[in-house]
Design an enzyme around this catalytic site. Structure first.
Site, PDB file in Angstrom:
ATOM      1  CB  CYS A 121     -21.456 -30.789  99.039  1.00 32.11           C
ATOM      2  SG  CYS A 121     -21.786 -31.770  97.741  1.00 32.11           S
ATOM      3  CB  CYS A 156     -22.102 -29.471  90.153  1.00 38.70           C
ATOM      4  SG  CYS A 156     -21.924 -28.500  91.668  1.00 38.70           S
ATOM      5  CB  CYS A 158     -23.452 -27.503  95.652  1.00 37.80           C
ATOM      6  SG  CYS A 158     -23.746 -29.021  96.594  1.00 37.80           S
ATOM      7  N   GLY A 277     -20.018 -51.284  75.387  1.00 34.79           N
ATOM      8  CA  GLY A 277     -19.714 -50.333  76.501  1.00 34.79           C
ATOM      9  C   GLY A 277     -20.467 -50.650  77.881  1.00 34.79           C
ATOM     10  N   GLY A 366     -22.971 -51.031  67.784  1.00 33.54           N
ATOM     11  CA  GLY A 366     -23.985 -52.010  67.848  1.00 33.54           C
ATOM     12  C   GLY A 366     -24.702 -52.349  69.175  1.00 33.54           C
ATOM     13  CD  GLU A 811     -34.729 -29.938 108.477  1.00 37.33           C
ATOM     14  OE1 GLU A 811     -34.864 -29.538 107.234  1.00 37.33           O
ATOM     15  OE2 GLU A 811     -35.332 -29.462 109.362  1.00 37.33           O
ATOM     16  CD  GLU A1271     -34.356 -22.175 103.557  1.00 33.56           C
ATOM     17  OE1 GLU A1271     -35.115 -23.033 103.380  1.00 33.56           O
ATOM     18  OE2 GLU A1271     -34.091 -21.331 104.475  1.00 33.56           O
TER      19      GLU A1271
HETATM   20  C1  LIG Z   1     -26.256 -41.874  80.952  1.00 31.01           C
HETATM   21  C2  LIG Z   1     -26.697 -42.445  79.643  1.00 31.01           C
HETATM   22  C3  LIG Z   1     -26.968 -41.764  78.809  1.00 31.01           C
HETATM   23  C4  LIG Z   1     -27.526 -42.155  77.376  1.00 31.01           C
HETATM   24  N1  LIG Z   1     -27.987 -41.317  76.333  1.00 31.01           N
HETATM   25  C5  LIG Z   1     -28.170 -41.629  75.279  1.00 31.01           C
HETATM   26  C6  LIG Z   1     -28.684 -40.770  74.189  1.00 31.01           C
HETATM   27  O1  LIG Z   1     -28.543 -39.750  74.540  1.00 31.01           O
HETATM   28  N2  LIG Z   1     -29.161 -41.323  73.107  1.00 31.01           N
HETATM   29  C7  LIG Z   1     -29.138 -42.692  72.878  1.00 31.01           C
HETATM   30  O2  LIG Z   1     -29.738 -43.238  71.846  1.00 31.01           O
HETATM   31  N3  LIG Z   1     -28.800 -43.558  73.835  1.00 31.01           N
HETATM   32  C8  LIG Z   1     -28.265 -43.075  75.014  1.00 31.01           C
HETATM   33  N4  LIG Z   1     -28.210 -43.995  76.096  1.00 31.01           N
HETATM   34  C9  LIG Z   1     -28.213 -45.522  75.831  1.00 31.01           C
HETATM   35  C10 LIG Z   1     -26.925 -46.108  75.459  1.00 31.01           C
HETATM   36  O3  LIG Z   1     -25.708 -45.554  76.019  1.00 31.01           O
HETATM   37  C11 LIG Z   1     -26.701 -46.431  74.055  1.00 31.01           C
HETATM   38  O4  LIG Z   1     -27.797 -47.131  73.415  1.00 31.01           O
HETATM   39  C12 LIG Z   1     -25.297 -47.007  73.796  1.00 31.01           C
HETATM   40  O5  LIG Z   1     -25.092 -46.907  72.453  1.00 31.01           O
HETATM   41  C13 LIG Z   1     -25.218 -48.567  74.024  1.00 31.01           C
HETATM   42  O6  LIG Z   1     -24.176 -49.080  73.789  1.00 31.01           O
HETATM   43  P1  LIG Z   1     -23.280 -50.097  74.429  1.00 31.01           P
HETATM   44  O7  LIG Z   1     -22.082 -50.532  73.510  1.00 31.01           O
HETATM   45  O8  LIG Z   1     -22.939 -49.550  75.878  1.00 31.01           O
HETATM   46  O9  LIG Z   1     -24.220 -51.074  74.906  1.00 31.01           O
HETATM   47  P2  LIG Z   1     -24.378 -52.561  75.871  1.00 31.01           P
HETATM   48  O10 LIG Z   1     -24.933 -52.006  77.103  1.00 31.01           O
HETATM   49  O11 LIG Z   1     -22.987 -53.104  75.853  1.00 31.01           O
HETATM   50  O12 LIG Z   1     -25.349 -53.332  74.892  1.00 31.01           O
HETATM   51  C14 LIG Z   1     -26.598 -53.015  74.667  1.00 31.01           C
HETATM   52  C15 LIG Z   1     -27.175 -54.228  73.998  1.00 31.01           C
HETATM   53  O13 LIG Z   1     -26.794 -54.271  72.661  1.00 31.01           O
HETATM   54  C16 LIG Z   1     -26.401 -55.723  72.455  1.00 31.01           C
HETATM   55  N5  LIG Z   1     -25.072 -55.930  71.599  1.00 31.01           N
HETATM   56  C17 LIG Z   1     -23.957 -55.025  71.698  1.00 31.01           C
HETATM   57  N6  LIG Z   1     -23.273 -55.328  70.603  1.00 31.01           N
HETATM   58  C18 LIG Z   1     -23.849 -56.204  70.035  1.00 31.01           C
HETATM   59  C19 LIG Z   1     -23.414 -57.049  68.792  1.00 31.01           C
HETATM   60  N7  LIG Z   1     -22.332 -56.743  68.224  1.00 31.01           N
HETATM   61  N8  LIG Z   1     -24.363 -57.923  68.572  1.00 31.01           N
HETATM   62  C20 LIG Z   1     -25.326 -58.108  68.920  1.00 31.01           C
HETATM   63  N9  LIG Z   1     -25.769 -57.465  70.042  1.00 31.01           N
HETATM   64  C21 LIG Z   1     -24.883 -56.754  70.576  1.00 31.01           C
HETATM   65  C22 LIG Z   1     -26.179 -56.347  73.988  1.00 31.01           C
HETATM   66  O14 LIG Z   1     -26.184 -57.694  74.020  1.00 31.01           O
HETATM   67  C23 LIG Z   1     -27.182 -55.432  74.780  1.00 31.01           C
HETATM   68  O15 LIG Z   1     -28.382 -56.159  74.631  1.00 31.01           O
HETATM   69  C24 LIG Z   1     -27.677 -43.753  77.327  1.00 31.01           C
HETATM   70  C25 LIG Z   1     -27.175 -44.230  78.228  1.00 31.01           C
HETATM   71  C26 LIG Z   1     -26.763 -43.882  79.540  1.00 31.01           C
HETATM   72  C27 LIG Z   1     -26.178 -44.802  80.400  1.00 31.01           C
HETATM   73  S1  FES Z   2     -20.325 -29.212  94.874  1.00 26.18           S
HETATM   74 FE1  FES Z   2     -21.914 -30.501  95.771  1.00 26.18          FE
HETATM   75  S2  FES Z   2     -22.689 -31.592  94.055  1.00 26.18           S
HETATM   76 FE2  FES Z   2     -20.904 -30.344  93.255  1.00 26.18          FE
END
Ligand SMILES: Cc1cc2nc3c(=O)[nH]c(=O)nc-3n(C[C@H](O)[C@H](O)[C@H](O)COP(=O)(O)OP(=O)(O)OC[C@H]3O[C@@H](n4cnc5c(N)ncnc54)[C@H](O)[C@@H]3O)c2cc1C
Ligand code: FES
Ligand code: FES
Length: 1336
Positions: A121, A156, A158, A277, A366, A811, A1271
């Protein structure tokens, strides 16, 4: 003063590069993600929105930056759906459009995925392309293991992943080695590519015709040809040094560049959100409706962004990314003695299973600590080792221990407002200190933990081996990461087996979970805590050189990624003309467009002037009376223009659903969550969605019915039942020597097509309206819209260009959504677009019906089944939709490949307060075939006979009649069965497995075989027809349109092949642009696997008409060519357009009178053997090998058919084993995105996957003797759950449990672990969770 200095350098302009072009943005909205910016501002729609929560990878782009410390350019993959556009300042973004295009030059990454048939797709394709591209930019010649890591964050739905891996393998070092080895061994593959097909393997065939693709034809990859990093970003430090302030209407973004500046800001805005992040905050904002008015992004503050390695340990700035930590730790591990870096080793190992590469590239340490998730993967390690956290504010700094006091409650810490985390300090380990961490999740790659733990123990030197200190921290066992206090009581004890019982008891005492504990799985989680400790015990004992029973060592085995092997066999007619395209592995006609991001999906269509965006208002109760709906506050929201509510629908027309039992907008009674109450229209989507949050609805709640059992108890059934019977069941039972009863159960499955539902309505002059949609049934949509709008069908044009996956989920369901945009467009006289978010799509559009099948069997000593009764129930949800037909189709296949002479089967439809379930690939068969496979296993186990024997004795022979009296003609099921036994080396491997199981206590293997005999056709005459339109232009080019929607299954490609063969012209002379109700009218839904059969015949018919007209010209001018003949035809005033039509011979089976002997047009057959290995301690598993033999007649296109087989198998594997929709007792869907609902990923495919198309099969009933393939293969994935069951049987036997047991689908890690029943599971009470329902 320092603060003032920084302020002077402050900028309000965002500067970054996209695909080499400098972007200067003066009006920045900090709420925009990079994805919004790329798609809406720059019209770069190649980057897709699949989930918006970082879980699918469809939005992957490459971000590049210059590291001034190392003076290197760093490239990393990023989820554009989470990355704030503000965070791109000073960086270079590359999207799929930036690396190549069909118009200029394809990038090898784009070319290879397309030509290796890795794009169906195509919705996932740009994201996968960009992940691979980023890898290549960093490593010109990656290893296979790099591919494994690279794709952890991409999904993916598909392809089943195999073709993507095959295509991209060709970039690797391993591939080059393999090629060299193959050349040396003169074409005999071995090692990496050993193939079960032996000499038949397509990769060994001398002619390219026999290969799915030819790697030698790929354009070589030359890294030096890549675009350069923007020199400006390398030369100037201005962007790094600039402090930024971007003020939006609701949110202000600050980027400080010094500690002083950061602390001043946190003092001024003590509740500001610090952004790392944004991987956590982004999800909170988007899906939890959080608004954070002040965001502070400290990534350029030195103290937060550096890692320092000292003699005692490592200090990591809070903003340092997980990827950076991983690479630094790996270097440290290499340079220091093993014992000193045990924490680093545990962290590196854990990071491999932490999210995907895109998340790890930006997520900060952090952020992970401060977000305080109870299932954080790293926090247990920090807590177990007592990491020190440096906190600071304007008042000063303080250092705290990350111990049991740090988290004060769910996502709460001791950190004060205005205080930030600056750095974390971890020590190096001592020689007698051991650190291990483990994680168990639903899926190994990119999943959050169910339970994780870290153990930090100091053990004195021999001979005492006394525990000097011990700390164990767990995630997933409480509202925060917790330290086990009681485990400290082990201090002073010897590290020996005797200690274990004591430890288990202490852990159980410490880690209590109530029946209402969020997450459910109470017994499983408590046993996991012990299992993980046991594993640690063995790990450390091994390091201490303690004597361990060799059988116990299997507890330490890991499911480490292995290079996948595969083979594909398809028969080739050697006498076929080279010009004949039928049966050739021709690449999906859209694949290149998809790989370059040029393919346009509904939401990619350019915005119209004055276009409005529609956001829907949903019900939040499963069963309730609506007391009031107040939208007044929503209407005050900026940019809101209008709304739609029930009163906008003319009297008497607020009715939909096949049986008229649904409403477009609920007006009085709510019968499920996520029903639609109305919608808000705004000039932009963000505003529309925000406004919806201000709608106030009051309810009077009623008791909901959620599960099949509750429906039975309350007699909540739809009146229609499906029934079939033949022979004399009662009499036969009374004569049968053996009678057995059993039950089989399958769960809900979400379609999880990668493109969510999307619709666009464009009002034209007078009453005309055009609808663009991502939907499987455009003609039915036209029909119901005519009723809703009160106009004739000829004024409505419904068009479908392409659909990003559907699987039955687009559908019937889609009609309603088309209705909303049409209504809103009619009301506002403006174009209106509706694109569902992933959570709305998952929670509102239904999925595969859960089934409960109760059966009773009568059989003889040989295992021949003479009679069966079946009472089958499905959970329909709140309305009937297609559930009757799902049940009827399922019930007609409830004996699968078995011919049982006496049957009495009934299917009942339970009405519950859940979203309406609907069609899904397989349409009831995957559920009832599963039950049939359970039946033969019950018989085999009861008689203690070989399953193969029982399967053979009951299997259809040519001419046998089904339970609805249809003779099975051209019956190939036995051939498939016997061939797959041979191909898979079944008996030899079964023997080897027995040997393996004897010597491995905690790992068990199982192998099993299943079949499918699948009736093709709707079983309903008016749906067995198709039309086509062929238009030939004067240059000879052909525009082909037919009735079938392209949703990844390669239908357009196959139809072009048919037209090409009939017209005798190359396929590149033929084009299909879209399907549309103004080209081919009254088409049937693209479903039930019959689209190639029906449309193929219609296309053939149209082309034959053209041929007939051209015949006199051709015979008169045989030496002319096609273009000339067409010109002559034009000159002679011969029509160069033709419609085609086809209707299948009628069926005659009547479900009500149960008369007739034809329900299906013909049968597709298949068989598969799967071998798995399970981890008895955790319930984890891996498919080691799958072999499939599938009868697809004479394949129209083996690449597409094999793609359907593999993709179907992996989707079926999801259904039978992995995917679990978690629902609370009040009917709330708790798994509404890829973060929680796990479909199989790259890492889940069989390590060896062999697919063979049955040779010498033909099918007079369909176009060019082909067969339907969409299917049936899905069902073959039940071989995985039965193989798992075999492995569990081996584990239970080891534990002295011989009795039969039931394994419901999906066989999740929880079910596998708990079914193994050992001394650990026996220690926990089998508490039933009240947080979620066990079965729907
Ligand atoms: C698809 C996906 C998969 C994930 N998988 C995992 C996983 O496998 N394991 C896991 O543990 N987590 C997982 N997470 C959660 C998340 O990614 C992690 O917790 C990540 O480390 C958060 O970091 P960040 O920098 O993106 O946080 P942000 O979203 O930027 O911040 C998170 C929080 O921390 C606070 N903060 C950040 N830095 C500071 C600082 N220096 N001082 C004070 N407060 C601060 C922010 O204010 C906020 O409240 C996942 C998230 C997603 C979206
Ligand atoms: S080709 Fe359809 S989700 Fe990957
Ligand atoms: S859309 Fe970004 S990861 Fe799914």
């Amino acid at each position: 003063m320092a603060f003032m200095k920084q302020r002077n350098r402050e900028s309000e302009t965002l500067v970054f590069y996209v695909n080499g072009k400098k972007i200067i943005e003066n009006v920045v909205n900090p709420e925009w993600t990079l994805l919004v910016y790329l798609r809406n501002k720059l019209s770069l729609c190649g980057t897709k929105l699949g989930c918006g929560e970082g879980g699918c990878g469809a939005c992957t782009v490459m971000v590049s930056k210059y590291d001034r410390n190392t003076q290197e350019i760093i490239h990393y993959p990023v989820n554009a759906c989470l990355a704030p556009v503000c965070s791109m300042h000073g960086l270079a973004v590359t999207t799929v459009e930036g690396i190549g295009s069909t118009k200029t030059k394809l990038h090898p990454v784009q070319e290879r995925i397309a030509k290796a048939h890795g794009s169906q797709c195509g919705f996932c394709t740009p994201g996968i392309v960009m992940s691979m591209y980023t890898l290549l930019r960093n490593q010109g010649k990656p290893k296979m293991e790099d591919l494994d890591v690279t794709f952890q964050g991409n999904l993916c739905r598909c392809t089943g992943y195999r073709p993507i891996i095959e295509g991209y393998k060709t970039f690797t070092e391993d591939w080059e080695v393999m090629q060299a080895t193959n050349e040396i061994s003169n074409g005999k593959v071995n090692g990496l590519n050993g193939c079960a097909m032996g000499d038949k393997c397509c990769k060994l065939q001398p002619s390219d015709d026999n290969k799915l693709f030819v790697p030698s034809k790929f354009v070589p990859y030359d890294k030096s040809q890549e675009p350069i990093f923007p020199p400006e970003l390398k030369l100037t430090t201005v962007y790094d040094m600039q402090s930024l302030v971007f003020k939006g209407n609701n949110v202000t973004w600050y980027k400080p560049t010094s500690m002083d500046e950061l602390l001043q800001l946190t003092q001024k805005y003590p509740t500001a959100k610090i952004i790392g992040g944004n991987t956590e905050v982004g999800v909170e904002v988007k899906f939890k409706g959080q608004l954070y008015p002040v965001l502070i992004y400290p990534s350029h503050v030195k103290e937060l962004s550096q890692i320092e390695v000292t003699t005692h340990g490592i200090s990591i700035g809070a903003a340092v990314t997980l990827d950076k930590i991983e690479s630094t730790f790996k270097t440290v591990i290499k340079t220091k003695p093993e014992w000193e870096t045990r924490i680093c080793q545990a962290v590196v190992e854990m990071l491999h299973w932490f999210a995907g590469k895109q998340i790890r590239s930006v997520a900060s340490i952090g952020g992970n600590i401060m977000t305080g998730s109870p299932i954080s993967d790293l926090n247990p390690i920090w807590m177990a080792i007592g990491a020190r956290l440096h906190l600071c504010s304007v008042s000063g700094t303080r250092t705290v221990l990350m111990d049991e006091h740090f988290y004060t409650g769910y996502r709460k810490t001791i950190v004060n407002p205005g205080e930030i985390l600056q750095a974390i300090e971890i020590p190096f380990t001592h020689q007698n200190q051991y650190v291990f961490a483990h994680k168990q999740s639903r899926r190994r790659d990119d999943d959050i933990a169910i339970v994780n733990c870290a153990v930090n123990v100091c053990i004195s030197k021999s001979p005492e081996y006394k525990i000097e200190d011990i700390n164990i921290a767990f995630g997933g066992m409480a509202a925060t990461t917790i330290l086990s206090k009681k485990i400290k009581q082990l201090i002073g004890q010897r590290w020996e087996e005797k200690m274990l019982e004591n430890a288990y008891q202490l852990l159980l005492d410490d880690l209590q979970l109530s029946e209402a504990a969020p997450g459910g799985m109470v017994a499983y989680r408590r046993s996991l805590a012990m299992s993980l400790f046991f594993r640690t015990y063995l790990n450390i004992s091994k390091q201490l050189n303690h004597c361990i029973d060799s059988r116990n060592l299997s507890a330490l085995d890991k499911f480490t990624p292995k290079t996948p092997k595969s083979s594909q066999y398809f028969p080739v007619d050697k006498n076929q003309l080279g010009s004949d395209p039928i049966g050739r592995p021709i690449v999906h006609t859209n694949a290149l467009n998809q790989a370059t991001g040029e393919a346009v999906y509904t939401d990619d269509m350019p915005r119209y002037e004055h276009e409005l965006q529609l956001a829907l208002i949903y019900t939040k109760k499963a069963h309730a009376k609506i007391l009031s709906v107040d939208i007044s506050n929503a209407l005050k929201h900026p940019n809101v223009i209008d709304y739609v509510l029930p009163e906008d629908i003319p009297e008497g027309l607020n009715i939909c659903g096949i049986f008229g039992d649904e409403e477009y907008f609920r007006a009085n009674l709510v019968t499920s969550q996520y029903q639609v109450l109305g919608g808000i229209l705004a000039t932009d989507l963000l505003s529309a969605r925000k406004a919806v949050n201000f709608v106030n609805v009051t309810y009077e709640e009623l008791k909901p019915i959620i599960t099949i059992e509750e429906a039975i108890e309350n007699n909540s059934m739809f009146t229609f039942e499906a029934k079939l019977d033949r022979g004399d069941v009662a009499k036969t039972f009374s004569n049968c020597k053996h009678i057995l009863s059993g039950e089989a159960r399958t769960g809900y499955q979400e379609h999880f097509y990668m493109e969510p539902h999307a619709y666009l309505a464009v009002p034209r002059e007078a009453e005309e309206i055009e609808i663009y949609c991502a939907n499987q049934e455009h003609a039915q949509t036209q029909e119901i819209l005519a009723k809703l709008l009160g106009i004739k069908q000829h004024k409505i044009v419904v068009k479908v260009k392409r659909v990003g996956g559907a699987f039955g989920g687009k559908e019937m369901v889609g009609r309603k959504y088309a209705g909303y945009v049409a209504l809103a467009a009619k009301k506002t006289k403006r174009p209106v677009r509706l694109v569902l978010e992933r959570d709305e799509d998952m929670a509102g559009t239904g999925g595969r019906n859960p089934f409960l099948v109760k059966y009773k069997l009568g059989f003889d000593d040989n295992g021949r089944i003479h009679a069966v009764t079946v009472e089958s129930y499905l959970n329909a949800g709140h309305s009937a939709d297609q559930s009757f037909w799902v049940m009827a189709h399922g019930l007609s296949h409830c004996t699968n490949s078995m011919c049982i002479p006496n049957v009495d089967v009934v299917g009942k439809i339970c009405k519950t307060n859940l979203p309406t379930n609907t069609s899904f690939r397989g349409f009831g068969n995957p559920q009832t075939n599963f039950a049939a496979e359970c039946m033969i296993r019950d018989v085999a186990e009861y008689l203690k006979k070989d399953l193969i024997e029982i399967a053979r004795i009951n299997m259809y022979n040519e001419g046998d009649r089904t339970i609805y009296n249809q003779p099975i003609i051209n019956c190939n099921i036995r051939r498939c069965f016997e061939e797959v036994l041979v191909n898979s080396d079944f008996y030899k491997r079964k023997q080897e497995i027995e040997e393996y199981n004897k010597v491995n206590r905690w790992r068990k293997r199982g192998i099993d075989i299943v079949t499918t005999t699948y009736g093709i056709g709707y079983g309903y005459d008016s749906f067995q027809q198709a039309g086509a339109l062929v238009l030939i232009y004067k240059d000879g080019s052909v525009l082909l349109t037919h009735g079938g929607v392209e949703m990844g299954q390669g239908l357009h490609t196959k139809m072009i092949q048919v037209a090409s063969k009939v017209l005798g012209i190359p396929i590149d002379m033929i084009h299909t642009s879209e399907v549309s109700t103004d080209k081919v009218p009254n088409t049937i839904p693209t479903a039930a696997s019959v689209s190639s059969d029906l449309n193929g015949m219609a296309v053939k018919n149209a082309c034959e008409k053209i041929n007939e007209r051209l015949e006199p010209i051709k015979s008169k001018n045989p030496n002319d060519h096609w273009e000339k003949w067409i010109q002559t035809a034009f000159d002679q005033r011969i029509s160069l357009s033709a419609t085609g039509f086809y209707c299948e011979p009628p069926v005659n089976f009547d479900w009500f009178t149960k008369t007739g002997d034809k329900l299906h047009n013909y049968y597709s057959f298949g068989a598969s053997v799967t071998e798995v290995e399970i981890d008895c301690l955790t319930g984890d598993h891996k498919i080691l090998r799958t072999d499939i033999v599938m009868d697809v007649g004479n394949s129209l296109n083996p690449a597409i058919d094999i793609g359907q087989i593999e993709g179907g198998f992996i989707q079926g594997y999801g259904m039978y084993v992995m995917e679990e929709m978690v629902v609370s007792p009040d009917g709330t869907f708790l798994t509404k995105g890829p973060g929680a609902y796990k479909i199989p990923g790259f890492g889940d495919i069989p390590i060896e996957f062999n697919v063979a198309l049955l040779a010498n099969s033909s099918n007079p009933k369909a176009v060019y003797s082909s067969k339907a393939v969409g299917e049936p293969p899905l069902i073959l994935a039940s071989s995985a759950i039965f193989a798992i069951r075999e492995a569990i049987k081996a584990a239970r036997k080891e534990n002295g449990i011989e009795e039969n047991f039931r394994l419901n689908a999906p066989a999740t890690a929880e079910r596998i672990r708990m079914a193994c029943e050992d001394h650990l599971t026996k220690k926990v009470d089998p508490i039933k969770s009240t947080w979620r329902v066990e079965h729907l």
